[in-house]
Design a protein around this motif. Sequence first.
Motif, PDB file in Angstrom:
ATOM      1  N   GLY A  33       0.787  -1.224   0.000  1.00 41.38           N
ATOM      2  CA  GLY A  33       0.000   0.000   0.000  1.00 41.38           C
ATOM      3  C   GLY A  33       0.818   1.271   0.000  1.00 41.38           C
ATOM      4  N   THR A  34       2.115   1.151   0.243  1.00 40.41           N
ATOM      5  CA  THR A  34       2.978   2.334   0.209  1.00 40.41           C
ATOM      6  C   THR A  34       3.396   2.685  -1.210  1.00 40.41           C
ATOM      7  OG1 THR A  34       4.977   0.984   0.489  1.00 40.41           O
ATOM      8  CG2 THR A  34       3.907   1.792   2.487  1.00 40.41           C
ATOM      9  N   GLU A  35       3.131   1.793  -2.173  1.00 36.91           N
ATOM     10  CA  GLU A  35       3.575   2.007  -3.541  1.00 36.91           C
ATOM     11  C   GLU A  35       2.523   2.752  -4.373  1.00 36.91           C
ATOM     12  OE1 GLU A  35       5.202  -1.553  -5.484  1.00 36.91           O
ATOM     13  OE2 GLU A  35       4.997  -2.557  -3.547  1.00 36.91           O
ATOM     14  N   GLY A  36       2.989   3.614  -5.249  1.00 39.75           N
ATOM     15  CA  GLY A  36       2.135   4.211  -6.272  1.00 39.75           C
ATOM     16  C   GLY A  36       1.250   5.344  -5.830  1.00 39.75           C
ATOM     17  N   GLY A  37       1.254   5.695  -4.558  1.00 37.13           N
ATOM     18  CA  GLY A  37       0.359   6.730  -4.061  1.00 37.13           C
ATOM     19  C   GLY A  37       0.924   8.131  -4.239  1.00 37.13           C
ATOM     20  N   PRO A  38       0.323   9.119  -3.578  1.00 30.90           N
ATOM     21  CA  PRO A  38      -0.849   8.979  -2.679  1.00 30.90           C
ATOM     22  C   PRO A  38      -2.150   8.778  -3.457  1.00 30.90           C
ATOM     23  CG  PRO A  38      -0.225  11.281  -2.868  1.00 30.90           C
ATOM     24  CD  PRO A  38       0.819  10.517  -3.615  1.00 30.90           C
ATOM     25  N   TYR A  39      -3.101   8.111  -2.798  1.00 32.11           N
ATOM     26  CA  TYR A  39      -4.378   7.783  -3.418  1.00 32.11           C
ATOM     27  C   TYR A  39      -5.488   8.643  -2.824  1.00 32.11           C
ATOM     28  CZ  TYR A  39      -1.830   3.710  -5.077  1.00 32.11           C
ATOM     29  OH  TYR A  39      -0.909   2.887  -5.680  1.00 32.11           O
ATOM     30  N   ASP A  40      -6.477   8.928  -3.653  1.00 34.72           N
ATOM     31  CA  ASP A  40      -7.646   9.687  -3.212  1.00 34.72           C
ATOM     32  C   ASP A  40      -8.763   8.766  -2.737  1.00 34.72           C
ATOM     33  OD1 ASP A  40      -6.705  12.402  -4.141  1.00 34.72           O
ATOM     34  OD2 ASP A  40      -6.679  11.319  -6.042  1.00 34.72           O
ATOM     35  N   ILE A  41      -8.902   7.612  -3.418  1.00 33.15           N
ATOM     36  CA  ILE A  41      -9.928   6.625  -3.089  1.00 33.15           C
ATOM     37  C   ILE A  41      -9.252   5.282  -2.845  1.00 33.15           C
ATOM     38  CG2 ILE A  41     -11.880   5.269  -3.965  1.00 33.15           C
ATOM     39  CD1 ILE A  41     -12.818   7.984  -3.372  1.00 33.15           C
ATOM     40  N   VAL A  42      -9.621   4.609  -1.764  1.00 38.74           N
ATOM     41  CA  VAL A  42      -9.189   3.237  -1.507  1.00 38.74           C
ATOM     42  C   VAL A  42     -10.444   2.376  -1.509  1.00 38.74           C
ATOM     43  CG1 VAL A  42      -8.088   1.651   0.105  1.00 38.74           C
ATOM     44  CG2 VAL A  42      -7.192   3.977  -0.170  1.00 38.74           C
ATOM     45  N   LEU A  43     -10.565   1.534  -2.531  1.00 37.34           N
ATOM     46  CA  LEU A  43     -11.771   0.732  -2.744  1.00 37.34           C
ATOM     47  C   LEU A  43     -11.540  -0.676  -2.211  1.00 37.34           C
ATOM     48  CD1 LEU A  43     -14.445   1.552  -4.232  1.00 37.34           C
ATOM     49  CD2 LEU A  43     -13.568   0.295  -6.203  1.00 37.34           C
ATOM     50  N   LEU A  44     -12.373  -1.099  -1.268  1.00 37.37           N
ATOM     51  CA  LEU A  44     -12.268  -2.441  -0.685  1.00 37.37           C
ATOM     52  C   LEU A  44     -13.310  -3.357  -1.321  1.00 37.37           C
ATOM     53  CD1 LEU A  44     -11.786  -1.862   3.153  1.00 37.37           C
ATOM     54  CD2 LEU A  44     -10.046  -2.287   1.425  1.00 37.37           C
ATOM     55  N   THR A  45     -12.858  -4.467  -1.887  1.00 35.74           N
ATOM     56  CA  THR A  45     -13.792  -5.411  -2.516  1.00 35.74           C
ATOM     57  C   THR A  45     -13.554  -6.828  -2.004  1.00 35.74           C
ATOM     58  OG1 THR A  45     -12.294  -5.786  -4.388  1.00 35.74           O
ATOM     59  CG2 THR A  45     -13.900  -4.013  -4.611  1.00 35.74           C
TER      60      THR A  45
END
Length: 315
Positions: free
Chosen positions: A62-74
């Motif tokens: 989860g530390t890679e490629g961010g920062p993210y605006d939305i974290v979608l849990l499926t």
Amino acid sequence: MKTLILGAGAIGGYIGGRLHQSGADVTFLVRPARREALQRDGLVIRSTKGDITQKVKAVLDGTEGGPYDIVLLTCKAYDLDSAIDAVAPAVVPEATVVPLLNGMRHLDALDARFGAEKVAGGLARVGVAMSPEGEILHTSPFAAISFGERDGRPARGVLVELDAAVKKSGVDGGLHANIVQDLWDKWIMLCTLASMCCLMRGTSGDILEAAEGQAIMLETVEECRKVAAAAGCDPGEKGMINVRSFLTQKGSRFAASMLHDLEKGSMVEADHAVGDMIARAKKASIATPNLRLAYAHLQVYLARRARGGIGKPAM
């Protein structure tokens, strides 16, 4: 807007694949074997709405490629604890968590870890499965997600952006003004269908062919409705007409995905989908005889599965 989707399985892969296809910035948080497959074969979707094969971004942390605006849990509900740990590094102060899980219990866990202000409400209505080869198979005519603010306030900016991205992708749904009611509406349907299909080992149509099948189905959905009403989320008679109509459609081949999992000897969301409904009923002094019977049946199945007894004669 940058979106991180936990997993590239059936629901996450389908939704994320459609978003990516339409130009959205999507990254999948996956395990090593899945990333290797995605890098080799791409994300493959076989769908009534059109097949696609595309290269996508996939990370292992989860530390890679961010920062993210939305974290979608499926994820499935029984994987929620590990899912929370996996996405935690990506839930920076600016990020909003959008869970697409069934029921309500996961919201308490997410609120406790990240704070209620960071967690939106959300759900998926997508008929998909994963093939042994890792392809996402979408064979139903529907594919929709809905999400929104759980307290009824105007949607924050990133949810408005997500709504626009969803509509552009061709996935139905989007922002919902009363997402908590929508969560309960789906849970009433899901809990009834999963309970009855697993207890009776058949589709809704199979159940209706039994002498008392329709009566038992309607009794069970009423148990669920009473729990929703006690929580202030009664669907109302108009909403219940639609639910009853779906559950009592003669000849229907529809079955809860939990039945398919059970028949394969897989893990099932018994506690989250059925057990939590019963727990809330008890707090409200609501009798749930049909749900209790179905839940006990599922608990026995899980106990035998844990002992390695599934597929072997009971001793």
